[in-house]
Every structure is written in C-alpha cells, then in structure tokens.
Design a protein around this motif. Structure first.
Motif, PDB file in Angstrom:
ATOM      1  N   LEU A 194       0.810  -1.225   0.000  1.00 59.61           N
ATOM      2  CA  LEU A 194       0.000   0.000   0.000  1.00 59.61           C
ATOM      3  C   LEU A 194       0.839   1.270   0.000  1.00 59.61           C
ATOM      4  O   LEU A 194       0.275   2.362   0.034  1.00 59.61           O
ATOM      5  CB  LEU A 194      -0.922  -0.001   1.225  1.00 59.61           C
ATOM      6  N   ARG A 195       2.162   1.139  -0.036  1.00 54.26           N
ATOM      7  CA  ARG A 195       3.029   2.321   0.024  1.00 54.26           C
ATOM      8  C   ARG A 195       3.671   2.566  -1.331  1.00 54.26           C
ATOM      9  O   ARG A 195       4.753   2.079  -1.638  1.00 54.26           O
ATOM     10  CB  ARG A 195       4.110   2.153   1.097  1.00 54.26           C
ATOM     11  N   SER A 196       2.994   3.344  -2.161  1.00 57.02           N
ATOM     12  CA  SER A 196       3.512   3.636  -3.490  1.00 57.02           C
ATOM     13  C   SER A 196       4.822   4.400  -3.400  1.00 57.02           C
ATOM     14  O   SER A 196       4.959   5.349  -2.623  1.00 57.02           O
ATOM     15  CB  SER A 196       2.473   4.471  -4.262  1.00 57.02           C
ATOM     16  N   GLY A 197       5.797   3.975  -4.195  1.00 54.81           N
ATOM     17  CA  GLY A 197       7.097   4.632  -4.188  1.00 54.81           C
ATOM     18  C   GLY A 197       7.873   4.435  -2.906  1.00 54.81           C
ATOM     19  O   GLY A 197       8.829   5.157  -2.651  1.00 54.81           O
ATOM     20  N   ASN A 198       7.436   3.476  -2.084  1.00 53.27           N
ATOM     21  CA  ASN A 198       8.077   3.233  -0.785  1.00 53.27           C
ATOM     22  C   ASN A 198       8.083   4.484   0.088  1.00 53.27           C
ATOM     23  O   ASN A 198       9.044   4.769   0.803  1.00 53.27           O
ATOM     24  CB  ASN A 198       9.500   2.705  -0.964  1.00 53.27           C
ATOM     25  N   GLN A 199       6.988   5.253   0.027  1.00 50.48           N
ATOM     26  CA  GLN A 199       6.870   6.465   0.814  1.00 50.48           C
ATOM     27  C   GLN A 199       5.738   6.315   1.815  1.00 50.48           C
ATOM     28  O   GLN A 199       4.657   5.833   1.487  1.00 50.48           O
ATOM     29  CB  GLN A 199       6.607   7.677  -0.074  1.00 50.48           C
ATOM     30  N   LEU A 200       5.994   6.762   3.029  1.00 53.51           N
ATOM     31  CA  LEU A 200       4.965   6.733   4.064  1.00 53.51           C
ATOM     32  C   LEU A 200       4.117   7.991   4.026  1.00 53.51           C
ATOM     33  O   LEU A 200       2.892   7.939   4.036  1.00 53.51           O
ATOM     34  CB  LEU A 200       5.609   6.584   5.447  1.00 53.51           C
ATOM     35  N   ILE A 201       4.760   9.145   3.983  1.00 48.51           N
ATOM     36  CA  ILE A 201       4.047  10.417   4.009  1.00 48.51           C
ATOM     37  C   ILE A 201       4.966  11.484   3.441  1.00 48.51           C
ATOM     38  O   ILE A 201       6.193  11.322   3.431  1.00 48.51           O
ATOM     39  CB  ILE A 201       3.608  10.784   5.453  1.00 48.51           C
ATOM     40  N   GLN A 202       4.372  12.583   2.954  1.00 45.95           N
ATOM     41  CA  GLN A 202       5.146  13.693   2.423  1.00 45.95           C
ATOM     42  C   GLN A 202       4.779  14.963   3.164  1.00 45.95           C
ATOM     43  O   GLN A 202       3.684  15.088   3.715  1.00 45.95           O
ATOM     44  CB  GLN A 202       4.865  13.883   0.932  1.00 45.95           C
ATOM     45  N   GLY A 203       5.706  15.905   3.188  1.00 42.54           N
ATOM     46  CA  GLY A 203       5.422  17.169   3.847  1.00 42.54           C
ATOM     47  C   GLY A 203       6.388  18.229   3.380  1.00 42.54           C
ATOM     48  O   GLY A 203       7.326  17.937   2.626  1.00 42.54           O
ATOM     49  N   ARG A 204       6.139  19.456   3.793  1.00 41.17           N
ATOM     50  CA  ARG A 204       7.032  20.538   3.390  1.00 41.17           C
ATOM     51  C   ARG A 204       7.060  21.618   4.455  1.00 41.17           C
ATOM     52  O   ARG A 204       6.137  21.732   5.268  1.00 41.17           O
ATOM     53  CB  ARG A 204       6.580  21.145   2.066  1.00 41.17           C
ATOM     54  N   VAL A 205       8.118  22.392   4.465  1.00 40.89           N
ATOM     55  CA  VAL A 205       8.211  23.586   5.288  1.00 40.89           C
ATOM     56  C   VAL A 205       7.715  24.738   4.440  1.00 40.89           C
ATOM     57  O   VAL A 205       8.255  25.004   3.364  1.00 40.89           O
ATOM     58  CB  VAL A 205       9.662  23.831   5.759  1.00 40.89           C
ATOM     59  N   ARG A 206       6.669  25.432   4.885  1.00 45.84           N
ATOM     60  CA  ARG A 206       6.050  26.451   4.036  1.00 45.84           C
ATOM     61  C   ARG A 206       6.883  27.728   3.918  1.00 45.84           C
ATOM     62  O   ARG A 206       6.846  28.421   2.929  1.00 45.84           O
ATOM     63  CB  ARG A 206       4.670  26.817   4.589  1.00 45.84           C
ATOM     64  N   ARG A 207       7.645  28.049   4.968  1.00 39.30           N
ATOM     65  CA  ARG A 207       8.316  29.340   4.949  1.00 39.30           C
ATOM     66  C   ARG A 207       9.681  29.240   5.596  1.00 39.30           C
ATOM     67  O   ARG A 207       9.841  28.587   6.617  1.00 39.30           O
ATOM     68  CB  ARG A 207       7.470  30.371   5.705  1.00 39.30           C
ATOM     69  N   ALA A 208      10.658  29.841   5.015  1.00 41.10           N
ATOM     70  CA  ALA A 208      11.987  29.890   5.594  1.00 41.10           C
ATOM     71  C   ALA A 208      12.668  31.175   5.161  1.00 41.10           C
ATOM     72  O   ALA A 208      12.468  31.646   4.048  1.00 41.10           O
ATOM     73  CB  ALA A 208      12.806  28.692   5.156  1.00 41.10           C
ATOM     74  N   SER A 224      10.737  15.694   2.218  1.00 37.58           N
ATOM     75  CA  SER A 224       9.850  14.578   1.919  1.00 37.58           C
ATOM     76  C   SER A 224      10.324  13.388   2.710  1.00 37.58           C
ATOM     77  O   SER A 224      11.435  12.935   2.557  1.00 37.58           O
ATOM     78  CB  SER A 224       9.908  14.265   0.428  1.00 37.58           C
ATOM     79  N   GLN A 225       9.429  12.900   3.588  1.00 43.23           N
ATOM     80  CA  GLN A 225       9.831  11.887   4.546  1.00 43.23           C
ATOM     81  C   GLN A 225       9.263  10.544   4.153  1.00 43.23           C
ATOM     82  O   GLN A 225       8.234  10.502   3.536  1.00 43.23           O
ATOM     83  CB  GLN A 225       9.340  12.309   5.919  1.00 43.23           C
ATOM     84  N   VAL A 226       9.950   9.451   4.622  1.00 38.99           N
ATOM     85  CA  VAL A 226       9.262   8.252   4.527  1.00 38.99           C
ATOM     86  C   VAL A 226       9.558   6.850   4.595  1.00 38.99           C
ATOM     87  O   VAL A 226       9.082   6.139   3.804  1.00 38.99           O
ATOM     88  CB  VAL A 226       8.770   8.098   3.206  1.00 38.99           C
ATOM     89  N   PRO A 227       9.815   6.502   5.483  1.00 38.42           N
ATOM     90  CA  PRO A 227      10.288   5.167   5.601  1.00 38.42           C
ATOM     91  C   PRO A 227       9.302   4.311   6.280  1.00 38.42           C
ATOM     92  O   PRO A 227       8.437   4.760   6.947  1.00 38.42           O
ATOM     93  CB  PRO A 227      11.427   5.339   6.489  1.00 38.42           C
ATOM     94  N   SER A 228       9.473   3.082   6.107  1.00 37.94           N
ATOM     95  CA  SER A 228       8.714   2.047   6.780  1.00 37.94           C
ATOM     96  C   SER A 228       9.454   0.820   6.372  1.00 37.94           C
ATOM     97  O   SER A 228       9.789   0.776   5.296  1.00 37.94           O
ATOM     98  CB  SER A 228       7.362   2.107   6.202  1.00 37.94           C
ATOM     99  N   PRO A 229       9.862  -0.007   7.048  1.00 37.36           N
ATOM    100  CA  PRO A 229       9.591  -0.384   8.438  1.00 37.36           C
ATOM    101  C   PRO A 229      10.530   0.258   9.434  1.00 37.36           C
ATOM    102  O   PRO A 229      11.363   1.053   9.051  1.00 37.36           O
ATOM    103  CB  PRO A 229       9.823  -1.891   8.401  1.00 37.36           C
ATOM    104  N   PRO A 230      10.459  -0.130  10.722  1.00 41.52           N
ATOM    105  CA  PRO A 230      11.153   0.608  11.746  1.00 41.52           C
ATOM    106  C   PRO A 230      12.591   0.291  11.999  1.00 41.52           C
ATOM    107  O   PRO A 230      13.152   0.878  12.884  1.00 41.52           O
ATOM    108  CB  PRO A 230      10.333   0.290  12.988  1.00 41.52           C
ATOM    109  N   LEU A 231      13.253  -0.601  11.286  1.00 43.50           N
ATOM    110  CA  LEU A 231      14.676  -0.814  11.529  1.00 43.50           C
ATOM    111  C   LEU A 231      15.472  -0.286  10.353  1.00 43.50           C
ATOM    112  O   LEU A 231      15.059  -0.374   9.213  1.00 43.50           O
ATOM    113  CB  LEU A 231      14.996  -2.296  11.758  1.00 43.50           C
ATOM    114  N   MET A 232      16.668   0.220  10.651  1.00 41.00           N
ATOM    115  CA  MET A 232      17.438   0.901   9.622  1.00 41.00           C
ATOM    116  C   MET A 232      18.044  -0.058   8.604  1.00 41.00           C
ATOM    117  O   MET A 232      18.468   0.350   7.548  1.00 41.00           O
ATOM    118  CB  MET A 232      18.528   1.751  10.281  1.00 41.00           C
TER     119      MET A 232
END
Length: 384
Positions: A296-310, A323-331
């Motif tokens: 169910l994780r297309s592109g091996n991505q868990l979730i995406q996000g951005r910083v709106r202002r810097a 853009s974040q995203v890993p799964s599962p929990p071990l490195m």
C-alpha cells in the motif's frame, strides 16, 4: 558459587560466571529495582555501584563482582536516602525505569564530589538517559542532595510543590510494569530472521509445539483481525507477527512459549529462509522500478510534507521542502526519500541541500533526526 557483599549483606550467586549481572540480580536474587533498558550499556538504567563506582550491570558478567561490595537502588545508605528525598522534593522522579540508574550514578558522583556544580552533574549523568524530565529537575536534585536545604515536603502554602503520590515507589525502584509477572508465568521467545529481507516457510510447527516444555507456537495465522500496530492507525504497517516475507532483520515471524522453569530451546524449529534482494539505500528505494516494501506504500513512501516558509539568506536562498518516509522501523531495510512530490500547485523545485548534512538522516521512529536548530547552524539567518 560467587560470593560478594550486596547492599551491605554477604550474598552468594549460583549462576554461570558469564551471566549478565542484570539477569543475576533480577531473576536469581529478585532485586527488580535494577532495570533493564538496552542490554548494551547505552542507557544507564541498569547502573549499580561496584566498590563504589558506577557500572552498567548489563555489561558485567556475574563473575566480576566476586569479593566486591555491590550496591543497587535497594541499598539503604545515608547518601542514597538523601538523594531519594531530594528527587522527591524537586519532582525529579517522573517514571519508573530511569530513576534507579540516575540515583546510583549520582551516588558515585556525590561520594567523590560532595557539592558538585550543575555542569559537573550534567557530565556525570551523561551516560544515564531519561525520557521524561528533560534532566533539569534531576540536575537540581543532585546538586541539592548534600546541601543544608531541607528536602522534606511541607504543605500548606499556595504554590508549594506537591509530592507525587507514587514518587516514593519510583525512587525505590518498585513500580515498573516489567518487574511484575504472574506466578509460574510462561517464557516467551520470538523467532526473528537473520536477513534484512527474506521469505520463509514453516514446517510442522505442531510437532515442534508437542515437544516437552513447549506450550504453543504462534504465527501470523493466529493473529485476529488486522495484524498491524502503530501510534497513528493510518501509518500502521508493522505486523505484530509477520507473514512471509520478513521485511527487516529481527522482525518477529513466530512466537514460542515454554513452561515456567524450562530453559527455552529453539533448536530444530522448522523454519527455512530464502534471502531476497534488500533495499538498503535511499536512491535504490526511490527508483521508479523499485519493488514495494509494503503493497500500500507507493514509491516506498509513508508520508510527504514541506516547510512552508523559511528565511535563510544567502546560503539557503530557497524555500525548504522535506519529503519523509520510511517504513519499516529498523534501519537495515528502511527506505527513505527526499524526492519532490508530484502534486498540482507545488512549484518548489530545488530540494533542501545542506553541505554538512548532504541528505536528511532518519530514525527508526520515522522522524527527521535534524532539527531547526541544526539547520540554523548551516544557514545565515534563522528558519521559521
């Protein structure tokens, strides 16, 4: 037979010389006040005093304390009594697992430096981790332990700190859930793959469960309803007991329970492993044709996000997007990505590039390890 002095009293241990001191104290002598956190000497929760010096009991073979004076959080010494009172007075005991290690490490420090500075306490407690207090109250409590200040609680004034109703049990090492087990409880062992990615097949597990001393064998087929867990339901993709394939080294694929008092023996359990290609690098995991770790994780991505202002001029003159995203929990088999998401209206073309970091570093909890403070060190003006 190992003979030594324990909390001021002669004691003996009838264990193998190489057994961890934590296990010897907790399981053979019933001293549950010494906690077990990492079994690697990283957290300091198992700290005891051996001839007055703080030692991680998880790293000490039992034979090392022969003829030694060993003290745990269950000791009743004037110094430890003052420390307990100071912890209670200053609200330094929040949970049940960290205080014993903190107290024993502080005993070592105060025996050598009766009136340490806050900086000295910080240095001494550097190897004893705490998740709750933020350390400030612990530091204040240790500094005050040998002072003339009265550390007993007096109630009646508005604004006075109230003693925690469970504080005394926490500073005595008496109230951690893992210290309690029903009488004659079963021993549980998990079967885990030795490979980052592997399919597996099970033979006759019923025959293995029929062995003397074995009470049952549980697999993913025995997991009711949805076989997944996690803090956020929509992100939960880690099975409690994995079905084939196993997605990281150490993932639980079966559970075997043994009768009380039976030494667990997993020899001959009928599970065979077939090693599969593993995604061990971000660029491999984010490749267009990379196999999915989770369906169910297309592109091996868990979730995406951005910083709106810097605001970061001139060294970081562009908006930031993570853009974040890993799964599962071990490195060992955790894919990550910092690819620009393809969404309408997102025109943030350059990705965050910090020379000192190269690319974000990710942890097993799926959160970036660097903070805004760290990024500010690479920018010429603060990030918002």
């Amino acid at each position: 037979m190992i003979r030594f002095t324990l909390n001021g009293t002669p004691a003996t241990l009838d264990v193998t010389p190489t057994q961890r001191l934590t296990e010897a104290l907790r399981e053979h002598l019933g001293l549950k006040g010494t906690k077990v956190g990492c079994d690697a000497g990283d957290c300091g929760e198992c700290t005891v005093l051996v001839n007055g010096r703080a030692q991680c009991a998880c790293l000490l073979p039992a034979a090392r304390i022969a003829s030694c004076n060993t003290e745990t959080v269950k000791a009743e010494t004037p110094l430890l009594t003052r420390l307990r009172a100071s912890f209670l007075c200053h609200g330094a005991a929040h949970c049940e697992i960290c205080p014993p290690g903190m107290l024993m490490t502080a005993c070592d420090l105060l025996a050598r430096v009766p009136h340490p500075t806050a900086e000295g306490v910080e240095h001494a407690l550097g190897g004893t981790l705490c998740r709750c207090t933020g350390y400030r109250k612990v530091i204040v409590a240790v500094v005050a332990a040998n002072s003339a200040t009265d550390t007993t609680h007096t109630l009646g004034n508005v604004g006075d700190r109230l003693p925690r109703v469970d504080g005394a049990t926490k500073v005595s090492g008496n109230s951690f859930g893992a210290d309690f087990a029903p009488e004659n409880a079963l021993t549980v062992k998990a079967i885990r793959p030795p490979h980052p990615h592997a399919s597996f097949t099970s033979g006759d597990l019923r025959a293995f469960a029929a062995r003397p001393g074995v009470t049952c064998v549980l697999t993913a087929d025995d997991s009711p309803d949805r076989n997944a867990f996690g803090v956020i339901p929509s992100f939960a993709d880690q099975p409690a007991i994995a079905a084939s394939p196993a997605r990281f080294r150490g993932e639980c694929v079966a559970v075997v329970t043994f009768d009380h008092g039976i030494a667990p023996d997993l020899t001959g359990i009928p599970i065979e492993w077939v090693v599969l290609p593993a995604l061990l690098a971000p660029d491999v995991a984010e490749a267009l044709n990379a196999p999915r770790i989770h369906d169910l994780r297309s592109g091996n991505q868990l979730i995406q996000g951005r910083v709106r202002r810097a605001i970061a001029q001139p060294r970081l003159p562009i908006p930031l997007m993570l853009s974040q995203v890993p799964s599962p929990p071990l490195m060992s088999n955790t894919p990550i990505s910092n690819r620009k998401p393809e969404r309408p209206g997102w025109s943030m073309t350059p990705l965050l590039s910090v020379p000192a970091l190269k690319r974000p570093s990710w942890t097993a909890t799926k959160l970036p390890r660097f903070s805004t403070g760290q990024l500010n060190g690479c920018a010429s003006s603060p990030l918002r």
